[in-house]
Structure formats: structure tokens, C-alpha cells
Design an enzyme around this catalytic site. Sequence first.
Site, PDB file in Angstrom:
ATOM      1  N   SER A 120      29.773  90.423  22.820  1.00 46.26           N
ATOM      2  CA  SER A 120      28.407  89.995  23.137  1.00 46.26           C
ATOM      3  C   SER A 120      27.442  91.173  23.096  1.00 46.26           C
ATOM      4  CB  SER A 120      28.385  89.368  24.535  1.00 46.26           C
ATOM      5  OG  SER A 120      27.071  89.231  25.023  1.00 46.26           O
ATOM      6  N   GLU A 122      25.449  91.704  25.222  1.00 45.51           N
ATOM      7  CA  GLU A 122      25.314  92.159  26.607  1.00 45.51           C
ATOM      8  C   GLU A 122      26.089  93.447  26.878  1.00 45.51           C
ATOM      9  OE1 GLU A 122      23.361  91.002  28.989  1.00 45.51           O
ATOM     10  OE2 GLU A 122      22.574  89.325  27.828  1.00 45.51           O
ATOM     11  N   TYR A 144      29.028  90.463  33.650  1.00 51.87           N
ATOM     12  CA  TYR A 144      29.383  89.831  32.380  1.00 51.87           C
ATOM     13  C   TYR A 144      29.476  90.882  31.277  1.00 51.87           C
ATOM     14  CZ  TYR A 144      28.894  87.094  28.079  1.00 51.87           C
ATOM     15  OH  TYR A 144      29.077  86.565  26.822  1.00 51.87           O
TER      16      TYR A 144
END
Length: 315
Positions: A120, A122, A144
Site C-alpha cells: 500500500s 500507506e 496500518y
Amino acid sequence: MTRALITGVTGQDGSYLAELLLARGYEVHGVTRDAGEDVTHGVVAHELDLATDSAIAKLIADIEPHEIYNLAALSSVYQSWQNPALTARLNGAVVAEMLAAVKVISDRGDVDIRFIQASSAEIFGAPTESPQNEQTAVCPTSPYGAAKAYAHGLVGAYRTAGVAASSVILYNHESPRRPETFVTRKITAAAARISLGLQETLELGNLGAQRDWGWAPDYADALARAAQNTNADDFVIATGISHSVRDFVATAFTRAGVSDWQDRVTVSDTLLRTGDAALQLGDASKAREILGWTPTVKFDEIVSAMVDHDLALLS
């Protein structure tokens, strides 16, 4: 026949990927959390709760798939703050178990397994450079992102140890199959309901946050291309174009025929996310050059498809 194992097979990406591989003649196995989940027709389902069960290694050993796609994850940044331990388990520790199982089989020389980790954007946290690519510093700003970063690092470590493991760094990608727990589907569903007089207003957080939004089936295709590539590697998958949440709202409400959307949307500080990046923008040059991958659906078309789907559900 090529065998594939997909974790998270009932999710947005998993369902599109399963359809793609089945169409190519694959034998597709999928991990489901419970027997009641809706699994794509043709997929051999295996009930396994990755949050509590460590039997994934045995499943891999039993199936001996040629390709493994790890899409299972706690997928909400917000929820990761509420459940950091569960996030660490699902988004990180499970990946370690899977890669260890793959290495055992690979070391025996029984099956050549390609492992694809759905990573991701992220993992980059709040990056200081834009756009981001495979060399951008990994510096997560949420549980996360931190768990995904751990998994990303594991993929690199096992690749160094001889496992054909790739980390595919996916930027935001949407479709009508996106659950309403995600802000994008929350927006399109609300636009549809408001247009029909079933809802009055929509409450959101940071309208100024900018994201690189793509079409989910395109991103499933990228995962498959990474598995087929001769050399395992890291790949950023993104459109290279960013839009704000405000842009998404305006496009959705316009598609639904609501002209006064500014009067319908309220902003709440309670919906602001800790550590949220102001801008995420990916550079997929490497994927274009090596995988031959390019996005096929534009932002306006993605939003319109989601709104049309939600309108159809209501009518």
C-alpha cells in the site's frame, strides 16, 4: 493447470483477480473467513480465519500453488488505530508465516511459487517527495502503514533469500464493489440516496486530502502481471494523477444530478485521521516499462460507474 491461492478472495480486489485468473484457465483457491461469504463461482474456497488461525502454512503446503496473492488485510487506516494488534497480525505476521511456508517448499524444489504481496501507498506515510516511486523512503504514520511496511520488508528479505516474492505497492483504487465503509463508496452511496430524497446530508472529514485513484480491475491485472514477470521485484501501481476528496464529492453528486452538493456536505473533526497524508501520488513508470501495465479507466469514469451502481441498487 496453473494453481493460484488468493487470500482476501471475497474482497474487491480478490473477486476481480479471481475472475481474471479463472478466465485464463487457472485453478483458483481462495481463503475465506467463514463459510457464509460470497465466493466467486469456480473458486475452491478454504475457510480460515487468519486473525486467529495459523494454519495458512499447512494450507499452502497442501495446495502447493504456483502463484500466491496475499490480499487479506485489515484494510482501514482508521480501524488500525482502534485495533493495532489485530492489524499487526493480519497485515504483518500472517505474511511472515506465508513466506516461511513458501521458502520451505521452494528450498525443496518441489514447486516454483511466485508470491505477490498487495502492499500500500500507506507505507510511505506522509512523504516529502512527490510523486512516490519504489525508491521513496518507507516511513509509515499509522499502524496500518507500519504493518504493511513490515510485510513489504519481509518480501524483500525473502526475495534476497531466493523466494520469488514481489511487493506491489497499490495506490487507492475503486469500483462498485468497494464496501461502504470506505469514504469513496460512502460518498457515491450518499449521492445516490440524496438524489432520490432518501438522505439529507453527508458528513466527511478532510475534503482537501488528495489521492491517486485508479480502477480496481486494472490493479488486479497489475498483480497478475507481477506474478508473470520473470524477475520478482517491487512495483508501484498508480495513475500518476491526484484528485482531492472534494473533487470526488463534486463528481459524484454531479453524476447523481445533485447541483447543490456544497449545502449537503458537512465536515466533522471527528472524522479526521491521525497521520493522514495530505497528498499521495504514485509514479508507475517501472510497472509501465517492465510489466507493460497502464491504467485504462479515468477518474470521472470510475466515480460515475460507482454512482450509477448505487442508483441502480436503490431503484
